[in-house]
Design a protein around this motif. Sequence first.
Motif: not given
Length: 181
Positions: A77-85, A162-163
């Motif tokens: 559910w974490c948007k920054p997590c999705k962006k950095e993967m 953080g991202e």
Amino acid sequence: MDKKKKRSITRGVVLIVLLAAIVYTVYTSATKEKVEVLQVGDKAPDFELVDLYEGDLKHRLSDYEGKGIFLNFWGTWCKPCKKEMPAMSNQYAIYKDQGVEVLAVNIAQSEFEVKRFIESLDVHFPVAIDQTKSVMTAYNVDLLPATILINPEGNVEKIITGEMSEQQIASYMESIKPEQE
């Protein structure tokens, strides 16, 4: 007179209950076991988690001795997590042959949710689910994403909340890369 007596008894009972609550709170906070806050330089707590795709494969921090470890805590559910993967996956492809391991630890979500998320991003690094949140607790993780950089000696090198950009990820992986002989 009867009303006054009832009121004073009620007030007395309320006062005793409040006093008991205060005493209990003070007692429990004074005797509560203190959880050590993980800091840079500390020995990274060992743990064991089951791999998302290979159920018989267990990820133990101690098994990665001599390697740099990029320990990433995340949620679907974490948007920054999705962006950095995807950036983590790109950099892992570069650094895995240089002695840097990535372990992405999901925080207590279902295997179905996590697999669907990972497959949708087409990332290629080890993933495990911390079902009991024991690893999250051991590493004092509150906010996601959180990344703990662990050097080849097994000590915490840096704690990042953080991202991260792809350049930052590359720089962090470079910083925990084992010395080449």
